[in-house]
Design a protein around this motif. Structure first.
Motif, PDB file in Angstrom:
ATOM      1  N   PRO A   1      78.486  56.282  34.811  1.00  0.00           N
ATOM      2  CA  PRO A   1      77.772  56.679  36.001  1.00  0.00           C
ATOM      3  C   PRO A   1      76.622  55.773  36.634  1.00  0.00           C
ATOM      4  O   PRO A   1      76.176  55.795  37.666  1.00  0.00           O
ATOM      5  N   ALA A   2      75.920  55.221  35.340  1.00  0.00           N
ATOM      6  CA  ALA A   2      74.725  54.454  35.913  1.00  0.00           C
ATOM      7  C   ALA A   2      75.179  53.027  35.919  1.00  0.00           C
ATOM      8  O   ALA A   2      74.255  52.318  35.979  1.00  0.00           O
ATOM      9  N   SER A   3      76.264  52.726  36.669  1.00  0.00           N
ATOM     10  CA  SER A   3      76.858  51.009  36.466  1.00  0.00           C
ATOM     11  C   SER A   3      76.133  50.661  37.852  1.00  0.00           C
ATOM     12  O   SER A   3      75.896  49.327  37.670  1.00  0.00           O
ATOM     13  N   THR A   4      75.639  51.377  38.623  1.00  0.00           N
ATOM     14  CA  THR A   4      74.841  50.770  40.147  1.00  0.00           C
ATOM     15  C   THR A   4      73.608  50.032  39.623  1.00  0.00           C
ATOM     16  O   THR A   4      73.324  48.865  39.809  1.00  0.00           O
ATOM     17  N   THR A   5      72.737  50.948  38.931  1.00  0.00           N
ATOM     18  CA  THR A   5      71.598  50.551  38.349  1.00  0.00           C
ATOM     19  C   THR A   5      72.078  49.413  37.298  1.00  0.00           C
ATOM     20  O   THR A   5      71.025  48.328  37.256  1.00  0.00           O
ATOM     21  N   GLY A   6      72.699  49.610  36.504  1.00  0.00           N
ATOM     22  CA  GLY A   6      73.165  48.712  35.390  1.00  0.00           C
ATOM     23  C   GLY A   6      73.324  47.227  35.940  1.00  0.00           C
ATOM     24  O   GLY A   6      72.858  46.325  35.452  1.00  0.00           O
ATOM     25  N   ARG A   7      74.395  47.229  36.965  1.00  0.00           N
ATOM     26  CA  ARG A   7      74.727  45.713  37.694  1.00  0.00           C
ATOM     27  C   ARG A   7      73.445  45.033  38.023  1.00  0.00           C
ATOM     28  O   ARG A   7      73.166  43.909  37.873  1.00  0.00           O
TER      29      ARG A   7
END
Lengths: 293, 321, 437
Positions: free
Chosen positions: C43-49
């Motif tokens: 779920p946090a992958s947008t920020t993670g990227r």
């Protein structure tokens, strides 16, 4: 806590609108269960796919998203048939737990497949009618919600006509009531399974379009919460009972609002299950359910 | 190549491999951590699988995993007891709540049970962050002392063997139970409840027993995990934590003791391997596909694979003649 | 046919096993090795990227200039980044952080988004004494834990305490006098504020910061409603209807983007709650403006890095360059967590230079006293430095007011506070209705 009648009516209206999504999902679950005696826990993911299909078509064509209902519903119908044929039919008749496990696999597959295809970011679009409203007395009802409620009623009426007035509907109902007898009277029950699953998916797809049109944000993981609510409604209303699904849906709307007021918003999901558990302890087949399966 | 000849030794080979993992892992704390977490999930999956053996499929085992974790973390940090002891308390606490939940569940079938267990995980998580936030630390969570204090020499290795010992204990206990009267009763209930009842087996009692014991072992697993992490937050009640033991048990072999072990190893290796080649969402897609394909084509899991291949070869040879 | 599938499954497992077995370490030349803890999956992958890409940009920039001079090695070393995907889960974080610490032997860690994920791998970091510049998790408890030694962990992003404190300060200094003046209310009339918070460490942290700030300074702000909702909620109409009945002058949601957008849309469009909404800084993202459209008109958002405005003063050239370079390299616009991570890489490099070493202990000591001039986020005193008690850096959060331009159909922000950074004055729209007159 004093709430005036106007506020209360307004909250009921919001509940009615939110209920539309749940009722479409719950009706689909019920239809599938009625015919196949199968529960697809990945039903919410069909809602999500419906939302993305609508969004993709909207981005490509720029048409009024309400019109895209005509395109999204058939796409999901075919998708549902494919899922039934490829995944559920092979395990039909084996242990009931297998269907549950299969659904979990489908949840992982659909959610992350969608994230691969469409990305995991939130998406939303605005309806062309977003700023219009209908004034009834002291209320200002957004036009979109009035349309959504009307569309839902239209879909449910259409479904009833299909089930009651057509040969296909007769065959579906016969399969649902007594599979063996239906088979003996020459009904292709395996085809009925596919059609029931397809119709269930189509209803979820319609719910997905309505979700998108109402301006709600969506992402690949959006389906699980509405689906869980739909299942709770189905259990509450009784398996196979469509009026039960509608009453259950409305009851849930009220229970959730009440819980949000008294216990706090954190309880909104938990209250669904508390009601569900209480009901099942008293009546293991749900409030309106027929005895046995 | 006849696998049957190795069959009697498989248990010993597996044990030898498990004992030697730290030797392979020398210099790679990552491998040791991954292996330790895998051991915890083996214990947890065995617990889930034991419940499944009694014909009950839970979608909310994270409730017990998390309760064990919280009970152990809180007693260890509040009363200063060694985690090695409080882990057991975590298990007992989870068992107590498990029995209470079991009372509402044992009369329910299949997907009613699935929904109710799923719901209990959400209800318990909600309680933890609202009404019991004062004790549990709410969403902020609470600290959990290390299972093996870092002052102990070779702490990560000691921790690994400790968890391995718990796993072996759990396996021996489950084996004894499933081979005895209880295993027979479970099979009878699973296959045909009416007949089981007719032959004098009380399904409710056996189901409840399965619920309590499964919750206890799941609680121990949860406690072992969070003492390894050093901190517990309400995310331990999450849906993914409920689903992993299902994935491990199904892919390995539902209802067999070896299943969860094989499944955990296979899926963990697959998972970490796919990370190695840089896949992200595709990993979940592949695990989902693996689960679907297993349910459809290999309902008895990977443990039945050698037998299936043998049968298939025999058929091929038969056709060739 | 079945057998084919069996072989397929077996093949998949085997292939993965081989791949897992083959990942070997290649010998690296002398470098400052930084592990970037970010969620590439889940779920946090947008920020993670965003965090991972910004770290890459920083490392490339430093390496293009010849790297960092490290005295003990007698020459410049390059920055080598190691990607650490925590999968947005506690287990994933624990695995990847021990891998980076023990196998990749990183000199320092940067990143860490969700507080739940970070707390689960902090003890591994503490035991190994690895310097960790946390640039994503917003819970202040992260560096206040007493059960482990957090002295190697440095918090370079505002905490929920900062969010609440700064917003309340703005409300008290600017909004309350403006509203009281416009509606002819006594100057000392308290402002009625409603808080709608996510039931999570983030939401509860903001709520308690709001209450603490008001109580500590004895501010004339009444909290007339505090309603919670479950993370990921999309239907806020019932909550908003009840909030409206409490007649607030201003509404402060502690929400994520996917919640705040429907909340404000429903408030303005459906419920007719014609008030000014505040927003927490993490929402300041291009999607926020796109999602809100006309319903965001005149709302307020706290920020430290915005996609559409650059604070005046010393950092504006840096921000513009960063936005341009990021867009050129990754073909997308940078986000806020990435901005802090970008600076984190520079801070680590500065610490290595100051320490004259890439050793972990030396880096920790250097981080404790390092002074890096502010880069792309405005900092207190114009420098990035960590105070001694809880090792937090202090940024100059600012407030933006959003304006809808019907001609271009776009919603854009203007900084209205603090005085040193502001572009224009705070305005009260004509449609605004105060809670009481």
């Amino acid at each position: 806590m004093a709430i005036d009648v106007g506020t209360l009516l307004q909250i009921l209206f919001w509940g009615l609108y939110a209920g539309c999504i749940y009722i479409l999902l719950a009706t689909g679950v019920n239809l599938i269960f009625g015919v196949m005696k199968t529960v697809n826990f990945a039903h919410g993911e069909l809602l999500m796919i419906g939302a993305y299909v609508t969004w993709t078509l909207f981005s490509l064509t720029g048409l009024n998203p309400y019109l895209l209902l005509v395109a999204t519903v058939p796409v999901l119908l075919l998708f549902g048939i494919a899922v039934q044929r490829l995944a559920f039919r092979p395990v039909l008749g084996s242990h009931k737990l297998n269907e549950i496990f299969l659904s979990i696999g489908l949840i992982y597959l659909f959610q992350n497949g969608a994230a691969m295809i469409w990305g995991s970011d939130y998406q939303s679009i605005q309806s062309p009618f977003a700023s219009m409203a209908v004034t009834i007395g002291s209320f200002r009802l957004p036009l979109d919600y009035v349309i959504i409620i009307a569309v839902t009623i239209g879909i449910l009426v259409g479904l009833q006509l299909l089930l009651r007035r057509t040969r296909l509907g007769l065959a579906l109902r016969a399969t649902s009531q007594n599979r063996k007898a239906a088979m003996l009277s020459g009904i292709n029950v395996e085809r009925m399974d596919m059609i029931a699953f397809g119709l269930g998916a189509a209803l979820a797809g319609a719910a997905g379009t309505l979700w998108v049109v109402s301006g709600q944000v969506f992402d690949p993981y959006m389906g699980s919460v509405p689906a869980v609510k739909a299942f709770a409604i189905v259990i509450l209303g009784g398996l196979g009972s469509i009026p039960g699904a509608i009453i259950g849906g409305l009851f849930y709307g009220v229970a959730e609002s009440a819980a949000t007021y008294t216990l706090g918003g954190a309880w909104k999901d938990a209250i669904s299950f508390i009601v569900l558990i209480v009901v099942l302890v008293i009546r293991p087949t749900g409030l309106f359910g027929e005895r046995g399966e | 190549m006849d696998l049957d000849r190795f069959r009697p030794y498989l248990t010993w080979i597996a044990l030898a491999v498990a004992l030697l993992v730290p030797a392979f892992a020398s210099g790679s704390l990552y491998l040791l951590t991954t292996a330790s977490i895998a051991l915890v999930f083996m214990i947890y999956s065995e617990a889930w699988n034991f419940l499944a053996a009694s014909g009950q499929g839970s979608l909310g085992h994270a409730a017990f995993f998390g309760l064990g974790a919280y009970a152990s973390a809180l007693t260890a940090s509040r009363f200063g007891l060694p985690p090695v002891l409080t882990v057991l308390f975590g298990g007992l606490f989870a068992a107590g709540i498990g029995l209470l939940i079991g009372l509402t569940c044992v009369r329910l079938k299949e997907w009613f049970l699935a929904m109710v267990t799923f719901g209990f995980a959400i209800i318990i998580q909600t309680l933890m962050v609202s009404q019991f936030a004062g004790i549990s630390g709410g969403w902020d969570g609470t600290a959990a002392p290390a299972l093996v204090p870092s002052s102990v020499p070779f702490a990560p290795y000691v921790q690994y063997y400790l968890i391995l010992a718990v796993l072996i204990g759990v396996l021996l206990a489950f084996r004894a139970l499933l081979r005895g009267r209880i295993g027979l009763a479970f099979a009878a209930i699973r296959e045909n409840e009416v007949e089981a009842r007719a032959s004098g087996i009380d399904p409710v009692r056996y189901r409840l027993f399965a619920f309590g014991l499964s919750a206890c072992v799941a609680g121990i697993a949860g406690a072992l995990e969070i003492h390894q992490f050093g901190y517990v937050t309400p995310e331990v009640f999450g849906t993914d934590i409920s689903f992993w033991p299902i994935i491990y048990s199904i892919s390995g072999g539902l209802g067999t003791l070896a299943g969860p072990l094989v499944g955990t190893v296979a899926v963990t290796v697959l998972w970490e391997g796919l990370r190695g080649i840089g896949l992200t969402y595709a990993r979940f897609v592949i695990v989902g596909l693996l689960l679907i394909l297993t349910v459809i084509f290999l309902p008895n899991g990977l443990v039945s694979l050698p037998g299936r291949i043998r049968a298939w070869r025999r058929r091929r040879e038969g056709e060739g003649d | 046919m079945n057998a084919k599938y069996l072989i397929l499954i077996a093949g998949l497992v085997l292939a993965a096993a081989l791949v897992a077995g083959c990942t070997t370490q290649t010998a690296q030349p002398a470098a400052l090795k930084l592990g970037v803890v970010s969620s590439m999956t889940g779920p946090a992958s947008t920020t993670g990227r965003d965090m991972w890409q910004s770290a890459q940009l920083a490392a490339d920039e430093i390496n293009a200039k010849g790297g960092v001079f490290v005295k003990s090695l007698g020459n410049n070393v390059t920055i080598a980044l190691v990607q650490g995907d925590d999968e947005s889960t506690r287990e994933g974080g624990q695995k990847v952080v021990t891998k980076m610490i023990a196998d990749d032997k990183v000199d320092a860690l940067i990143g860490g988004f969700s507080s739940a994920v970070v707390t689960a791998h902090q003890s591994a970091v503490a035991e190994n004494g690895v310097p960790y510049i946390i640039t994503g998790a917003s819970s202040p408890t992260i560096t206040r834990r007493t059960d482990i030694n957090t002295s190697t962990m440095f918090h370079h992003c505002p905490t929920t305490d900062d969010y609440g404190a700064k917003t309340i300060q703005f409300v008290d200094e600017i909004m309350r006098p403006a509203i009281n003046a416009k509606f002819g209310r006594p100057a000392d009339q308290p402002l009625r504020m409603a808080v709608i918070y996510q039931d999570s460490p983030y939401g509860k942290g903001v709520l308690s910061a709001v209450n603490d700030t008001i109580a500590k300074n004895g501010l004339p702000i009444d909290i007339v409603a505090s309603e919670s909702y479950k993370m990921g909620e999309t239907d806020f109409r019932a909550i908003l209807t009840s909030v409206k009945a409490k007649n607030p002058d201003v509404v402060y949601p502690a929400a994520f983007l996917n919640e705040q957008v429907p909340m404000m849309t429903q408030a303005r469009r459906d419920v007719g709650l014609n008030t000014i909404f505040l927003a927490v800084e993490c929402n300041d993202d291009a999607d926020y403006y796109k999602g809100l459209g006309q319903y965001g008109d005149y709302s307020i958002i706290e920020s430290r890095f915005s996609p559409y405005t650059v604070p005046k003063g010393p950092i504006s050239a840096n921000v513009e360059k960063y936005q341009k370079d990021y867009a050129a390299k990754f073909n997308t616009s940078p986000g806020m967590m990435g901005a802090a991570t970008y600076e984190g890489v520079y801070v680590a490099a500065a610490a290595a230079q100051q320490a004259g070493s890439t050793g972990r202990a030396a880096l920790v000591t250097a981080l404790g006293s390092v002074q890096v001039p502010e880069m792309i986020e405005s900092m207190e005193n114009g420098t990035i430095s960590f105070e001694n008690t809880f090792r937090e850096s202090k940024s100059n959060l600012y407030m933006e007011q959003l304006h809808w331009d019907p001609a271009t159909q776009t919603l854009r922000p203007k900084i209205v506070w603090p005085a040193a950074l502001k572009e224009t004055e705070f305005q009260i729209p004509d449609w605004y209705r105060p809670g009481s007159v």
